[in-house]
Design an enzyme around this catalytic site. Structure first.
Site, PDB file in Angstrom:
ATOM      1  N   PRO A 134      29.667  45.389  57.927  1.00 50.87           N
ATOM      2  CA  PRO A 134      31.052  45.540  57.447  1.00 50.87           C
ATOM      3  C   PRO A 134      31.300  46.682  56.466  1.00 50.87           C
ATOM      4  O   PRO A 134      31.653  46.479  55.299  1.00 50.87           O
ATOM      5  CB  PRO A 134      31.334  44.181  56.808  1.00 50.87           C
ATOM      6  N   CYS A 135      31.201  47.907  56.964  1.00 51.82           N
ATOM      7  CA  CYS A 135      31.487  49.067  56.119  1.00 51.82           C
ATOM      8  C   CYS A 135      32.959  49.111  55.708  1.00 51.82           C
ATOM      9  O   CYS A 135      33.300  49.740  54.710  1.00 51.82           O
ATOM     10  CB  CYS A 135      31.071  50.349  56.829  1.00 51.82           C
TER      11      CYS A 135
END
Length: 175
Positions: A134-135
């Site tokens: 989850p950047c």
């Protein structure tokens, strides 16, 4: 080293078409087909491999559950290649809870070097497993949405979506 065959499929999500690449062992990439980084493609011309792949099917099922608000983590096998530093950053991203955000400064602290903030940001941008790693949960120190390879509107959508199901609110901050 024997090169493994790559299977490609596509998943139509609420934030656009995703290209999913997988070998015999794991998902290697989940990327937005049309982003600001590249030329716009005619999505109707993209064709997945005709054969079935159980890992890809698990991935698309779990992505559907994520977009329905029923899944907060992913448990299909995924792997991306990178340097030891890149792998450290990408693993740190996995520790950011669903519905939460941290700053690039905090991410650099979590990787053990506060001075590596630019390298952390660059590595975050090279993440090939969008949504799953989850950047999108990394924001600017001032709380602003910055730096998302999938376009900022998608980052906002993903964060609002997670906030809705994690916290029962419609939007985070003033985005």
């Amino acid at each position: 080293m024997v090169e493994q065959a790559i299977y490609t499929t596509y998943y139509s999500s609420p934030v656009g078409l995703l290209e999913i690449k997988v070998n015999e062992e794991a998902i290697n990439a989940i990327l937005f087909v049309n982003t600001w980084k590249g030329p716009k493609l005619d999505e109707s011309s993209l064709q997945p491999n005709p054969e079935k792949n159980t890992i890809a099917e698990r991935c698309t099922q779990q992505l559907s559950e994520y977009f329905e608000g029923k899944r907060m983590t992913f448990d299909f096998p995924f792997r991306q290649d990178g340097t030891a530093f890149q792998l450290k950053v990408w693993n740190a991203l996995l520790d950011i809870s669903y519905g939460k955000t941290i700053s690039y400064l905090e991410l650099s602290k979590r990787t053990g070097d506060v001075k590596a903030i630019r390298a952390v940001g660059t590595t975050n941008g090279k993440n090939q497993l969008c949504i799953v790693v989850p950047c999108h949960r990394v924001i600017g120190a001032n709380g602003n949405l910055v730096g998302y390879g999938g376009d900022l509107w998608r980052k906002k959508w993903l964060l609002d979506h997670e906030a809705k199901f994690a916290n029962g609110v419609q939007t985070l901050g003033g985005w």
